[in-house]
Design an enzyme around this catalytic site. Structure first.
Site, PDB file in Angstrom:
ATOM      1  CB  VAL A   7      -0.928   0.024   1.234  1.00 27.02           C
ATOM      2  CG1 VAL A   7      -1.788   1.283   1.223  1.00 27.02           C
ATOM      3  CG2 VAL A   7      -1.807  -1.214   1.263  1.00 27.02           C
TER       4      VAL A   7
ATOM      5  CE  LYS B 182       1.417   2.327  -8.122  1.00 23.24           C
ATOM      6  NZ  LYS B 182       2.829   2.695  -8.289  1.00 23.24           N
TER       7      LYS B 182
ATOM      8  CG  ASP C 108       9.582   8.270  -5.387  1.00 23.68           C
ATOM      9  OD1 ASP C 108      10.293   8.820  -4.528  1.00 23.68           O
ATOM     10  OD2 ASP C 108       8.673   7.484  -5.091  1.00 23.68           O
TER      11      ASP C 108
END
Length: 646
Positions: free
Chosen positions: A26, A47, A141
């Protein structure tokens, strides 16, 4: 309590295709599930965007657009996107499922890694990022959580591009604290202006963490970590791991320079620097086990000397500037293993002393033999110098300095090595070769560029075949209604026909669902009339094997249809019709002479509606004098029986 059991999606089938089996993770934007594609019978990762974000149309549009960009990468070190869709309030991506662990798991379990293992993980990560950078978008990221290491040893980068749609910098959760540890300074003071060099910076931080087992900047809050990224350089790994090779310090310093102009301009450039750093390291430097490596208890003696588990062995995807090593690179004996004892010193009486002349002769003999051995084994030989990712002219100079010549020069396409630079050598770099011999080179022509073929109107299987023939990969497939393109054929591609792309790039396909049509309402019609009306709009008819009783429709009339009236389907779809057997016939009870209340109760229990006819004379009566259907006769169940009261 197992929270997976409480997840409403587990056990459901999304979009009539993806059966959700278990929740994997999560995140702040979505939940990832393990699922099965029931059409292709394969396991994949699903996803699913959080419902709160799915309600934002702008966010969903970005989510889909970025997914299409990722689907075009088709790189072996990128987690592939297969499909994208919506099911009610759920917006999802169907992606490649990687059985294994993340780099974060490895670092948590093993601490610092050997330099060889760190580079074996870094290089495929940079290859994946390099493909993305050359395709025109940035990950933004990069962190160990997004580096997946499969049980088969493959290294893959996940979550490409999707993070562009979410700004998590201002949050103060623990998860974000982990993310800010990899933010480049310009992401902090100039958000929105970041380019490929922010991924380069993050990879430098990840490399530092692999080499030392810790992050370069820490703090009690995200604000402290952000301040250090802005005002403090990433320290050299050797400050934490004494004896760390200078080449690795230089590689980390280059990638994590606070001024982005000083960093390598993208991951491809950093990959070249990583290979050069590896080429400059000896086997003892590559295999040095840092003191920060965590020990693990195992029963197997071989496992006790491993740096990371065998299942995490990462095959090197591209040539590097070093000689061939043994294949089991992650499983060599640790330097902490006890060395074998030296042979015992010889014992016994010493022989007679030899004269000075004999001693001189012996020394000269040893020197002569040694010189001969040196001449045979070393004097006539050298090694192929580090030439990979070097410009052709510089490679020629290095060969000349080593006493070697340039042999045959071939040229080949490469997605990761710049045009004019060396891809490979024959003999390989580090190989032993006679002086004055020649070394053959393969020099990069840069990435191969091909044109996207015009696929409009082709069936999907043929379109995929044409893409493969053009050197491209079929990407994500989405389906739309079309008035002009037959069902199952290609409407358009992304990028469009004629666009130039690198060989191996993926092309997204939009496939026709056919011409849309609204299903007409044929309930109450005869089968022949219903069939004719459906045929007129291009729909097929299937008659259900079972018929139903119905008080509303006569025998042989259509009592129900699926899909229902006004549903949107495509021409050629099938409508299933259920025919009526007519109403159920029930025997009518005889209630003449009964009390009104008793008569009504008996008739209603038999399935009839009841009406009272009192007239003028029966206003105050309480006895049934007659009924509209005589007792003993049959009438449709649910029909109305009138009783006369006098």
């Amino acid at each position: 309590m197992d929270t997976t059991l409480q997840d409403p999606l587990v056990g459901q089938v999304l979009d009539g295709r993806y059966r959700v089996e278990a929740r994997i993770a999560v995140g702040g934007m979505a939940t990832v599930y393990r699922a099965v594609d029931t059409r292709l019978d394969r396991v994949l990762a699903l996803k699913v965007m959080h419902p709160g974000l799915a309600a934002d149309g702008t966010f969903v549009e970005r989510f889909i657009r970025e997914a299409k960009s990722v689907a075009r990468l088709a790189h072996p070190n990128v987690v592939q996107v297969f499909d994208q869709g919506t099911d009610g309030s759920y917006v999802y991506l169907a992606m490649e499922y990687i059985a294994g662990c993340t780099l974060r798991d490895v670092l948590r379990d093993r601490g610092a890694l050997q330099p060889r293992a760190a580079l074996d993980i870094l290089e495929p990560v940079l290859a994946a990022l390099g493909a993305a950078h050359r395709a025109g978008f940035v990950h933004r990221d990069m962190k160990p959580e997004n580096v997946l290491i499969g049980d088969d040893g493959r290294v893959k980068v996940a979550d490409f591009g999707l993070v562009r749609s979410v700004d998590t910098v201002t949050s103060t959760t623990g998860a974000v604290l982990g993310t800010v540890s990899y933010l480049a300074p310009e992401q902090i003071d100039q958000p929105g202006a970041a380019d490929a060099r922010v991924d380069v910076y993050a990879c430098g931080v990840v490399l530092y963490e692999m080499l030392t087992g810790e992050k370069p900047h820490d703090g009690d809050s995200p604000a402290i970590v952000l301040y250090k990224h802005l005002h403090e350089d990433v320290p050299p790994p050797s400050a934490v791991v004494p004896g760390m090779a200078y080449e690795l310090d230089a590689l980390v310093a280059s990638a994590t320079a606070r001024n982005p102009a000083v960093r390598p301009h993208d991951a491809v450039a950093l990959l070249a620097e990583a290979r050069q750093a590896r080429a400059g390291l000896g086997a003892d430097q590559l295999d040095a086990l840092p003191p920060q490596a965590l020990s693990a208890e195992h029963d197997n003696a071989e496992d006790r000397t491993s740096v990371i588990p065998r299942s995490l062995t990462v095959p090197r995807p591209l040539p590097v500037n070093e000689a061939e090593e043994e294949p089991d690179r992650f499983h060599r004996t640790s330097r902490f293993e006890t060395p074998p004892p030296p042979p015992p010193a010889p014992t016994g009486r010493r022989g007679p002393r030899r004269g000075p002349l004999a001693l001189v002769v012996a020394v000269l003999l040893v020197l002569g033999v040694g010189a001969g051995v040196w001449y045979i084994n070393s004097g006539q030989f050298t090694r192929v110098p580090a030439l990979l990712s070097q410009p052709e002219a510089k490679a020629a100079d290095r060969l000349e300095d080593a006493g070697l010549e340039v042999g045959k020069v071939d040229r080949a396409f490469s997605d990761t090595v710049k045009r004019g630079q060396v891809i490979s050598t024959d003999p390989a770099v580090g190989s032993r070769i006679r002086q004055n011999d020649s070394v053959n080179l393969v020099v990069s022509k840069g990435p191969e560029v091909v044109k996207v073929p015009d696929l409009e109107g082709y069936r999907l299987d043929k379109a995929r075949e044409l893409l493969a023939g053009a050197g491209l990969e079929p990407g994500m497939v989405t389906r739309e209604f079309s008035d002009s393109v037959a069902r199952g054929s290609v409407i358009s591609t992304d990028p469009t026909a004629g666009t130039e792309r690198r060989s191996g790039s993926a092309v997204a396909l939009v496939v026709s669902k056919g011409r849309p049509v609204d299903v007409p309402d044929v309930t109450g019609e005869s089968l022949d009339d219903a069939r004719a009306e459906l045929d007129e709009v291009g729909l097929k008819v299937k008659v259900a094997a079972e018929q139903v009783t119905s008080p509303d429709f006569e025998k042989g009339e259509v009592a129900a249809q699926s899909p229902e009236a006004d549903s949107e389907v495509v021409v050629g779809d099938t409508v299933t019709l259920t025919l009526s057997k007519g109403p159920e016939m029930v025997e009518v009870p005889d209630v003449v002479g009964d009390n009104v209340d008793d008569a009504k109760a008996e008739l209603e229990a038999a399935g009839f509606e009841v009406e009272e006819d009192r007239g003028l004379l029966g206003l105050f009566g309480d006895t049934v004098e007659g009924q509209s259907v005589e007792g003993g006769d049959t009438a449709p169940k649910g029909s109305t029986i009138t009783i006369e009261i006098r």
